[in-house]
Enzyme design. Sequence first.
Site, PDB file in Angstrom:
ATOM      1  CB  SER A 464      -0.909  -0.185   1.037  1.00 41.32           C
ATOM      2  OG  SER A 464      -2.060   0.990   0.897  1.00 41.32           O
ATOM      3  CG  ASP A 475       5.742   5.454 -11.982  1.00 38.06           C
ATOM      4  OD1 ASP A 475       6.078   4.350 -12.572  1.00 38.06           O
ATOM      5  OD2 ASP A 475       4.555   5.584 -11.448  1.00 38.06           O
ATOM      6  CE  LYS A 489      -4.558  -2.251   1.498  1.00 33.35           C
ATOM      7  NZ  LYS A 489      -4.928  -0.820   1.226  1.00 33.35           N
TER       8      LYS A 489
END
Length: 696
Positions: A464, A475, A489
């Site tokens: 998470s 990214d 998750k």
Amino acid sequence: MRIHYGFLGIFLAIAPSAYALEVGPPPALAPLQGQAQAAHLSAQLLTRYAYKPVPLNDALSVKITNRFIKSLDPDRMLFLQADIDKFMAGSARIDDAIVQEDLDIPFSIFNVYAQRVVDRMTYARSLLKQNFDFSVRESYSLLRDEEPWPQSEPERNELWRKRVKGDWLRLKLAGKADAAIRETLDKRYQNILERAYTYKSDDVFQSFMGAYTTSVDPHTDYFGAAASANFDISMKLSLVGIGAVLQERDGYTTVRELVPGGPAQLSGKLAVGDRIIGVGQGENGTVKEVVGTRLDEVVQMIRGTKDSVVRLDVLPADAGESHRVISLVRDKISLEKQAAKKAILSVEDRGAARRIGVITLPVFYEDFEARRKGDKDYRSASRDVAKLLGELKRENVDGVLIDLRDNGGGSLAEAIDLTGLFVGKGPVVQQRDAEGKVEVESDDLSAPAWAGPVGVLINRGSASASEIFAAAIQDYGRGVIVGEPSFGKGTVQTVINLDNVAHNSKPKFGELKLTIAQFFRVDGGTTQLRGVTPDISLPGLSDPKTLGEASYDNALPWAQIKPAKYTAAGNIAALLPQLESRHDARVQNDRNFQHFVEDAAELKAQREKRVISLNESERQNELTALAARLKAREQTNDGLARSGDDGLEANERSLSADIAMENARKNAKDVLQNEAASIVADEADLLEGTSKPGTR
């Protein structure tokens, strides 16, 4: 927003008391009115506001019943097929029962379960009177979760005969004498048996609601009062108490550790190994005996309000001393073990030593209440990490590694703020709600707190909020991600106080953790199901079949949306071929790393064995082969426990032995962290002479 994770459970240690082999039935538990009302209110919220609503109907009722039964008897060793047939006959009525506020069905199942525990442990203890023949070639199924339920009492008895024989053989192979084995196992089974007499309706309701909520989706959950309080403590990293870590041992609440700076440690009145046999409130309150009382109940008695007095009747660890009553003033206790901490590793890099700062973050904590009240000094993960980064800067480190292994997540806001410390201002994560509306969550830090080389170490337990951070670093091209694929998750939860919804004046219904949205990376993909794939893979010890989003039968699928508008902060992808090449060359010559690889492979092979031999010579040959393999190594302090199997379970060793084993694990060489630090050192070397991260 408060985020919690279904795979992180709460363990209740339950203290035993003395029972003879002939015991009466455990108490029949019945639902309380408030529990039935809480279940009905939860159902209304789940069917209306869940991210992917699941209607409460006959089909879901059957799933709830199956999940509830599995939570009670996962290895199919307690119930007979006849029990299951009876349970399932009423399984389709669970939906109607919840609406009608009648929870007799799950409570009747649990009452049968408690009786089966008593029956099975009584039978297991009776088997200890006999001797076992370990020359017979037979085996025992370690995993029976997919096996059929036993059809008859003789079939179930045979399963338990093999289980007891297996427990005996483990102790025998560890060098224990028959008399000691009988004593250890009798005590073990007796402790399990006696738990059936300490269960309360809250335990049943919590288990049932867990079966209901996780049948909707894996991360929807229900918190009773105790679970809610523990969650708040884990987020604040603080509580009000005496500063002692307690453990149940042989029916006594025992001091395992004293928190530095806490009232217990500062007073000098309490020591590790002391046993608490009574608790009193205030200067003059009656001291209530707590021998044989559940640990969670004793803990609640000792916690309280700041500056209040608690009196403890203590039996010192030194058996030569008599018990004494001490008074302690409760205070705020900081749980520093769960806070961010730093270390500096010296890494040899092509003849030069590089200093890599390592920040270990166990959870994304945040004191929600203090922040809401406007407390400028509220505690949070990102604030603590920012301080540590400042210290590492002053200590002139060459790079920073963020270790997020087994970090199950926490505060979404903290994941965003932590990302900002490394990328500055910009989008961090996207959220899509049940109506399809997408919001971009951004950090507004004008400039990163650390602009140098960065690495993030993850494993299967990184979930998470950890995945949000790692995905954003990846990214943005800001740093190298190292380790195992993460948990997967990618959903957002919020916690709803049911008492507020029902306008209750006093706490009564608990809280519902409800999935309301899905996370998406800034590149448009989600971490859901697939997790974050590391740039450089390291071996791991986890089992992806049992740990990770893909292990759930009702997990949401992977999805993709439009990317957010963001500008890369670096181009780590250009360095990956060289980083990978250096990593491969280094670990080929690293004996400790190769030993870890061997041990991980051995652990995987052991997991895949669903049966174990009950023949002594076969098992001894396996142990001999393992001992020979370990003896052939020149170095064994490489991150895995090397002590032999002593056949004992939790709380069966002495406290000093337990603590010694724990310290040995802490002091073992962390080969994965060391290699991750070396990769960051490589990153620093390759970035020298090129554009620094944050410039293009």
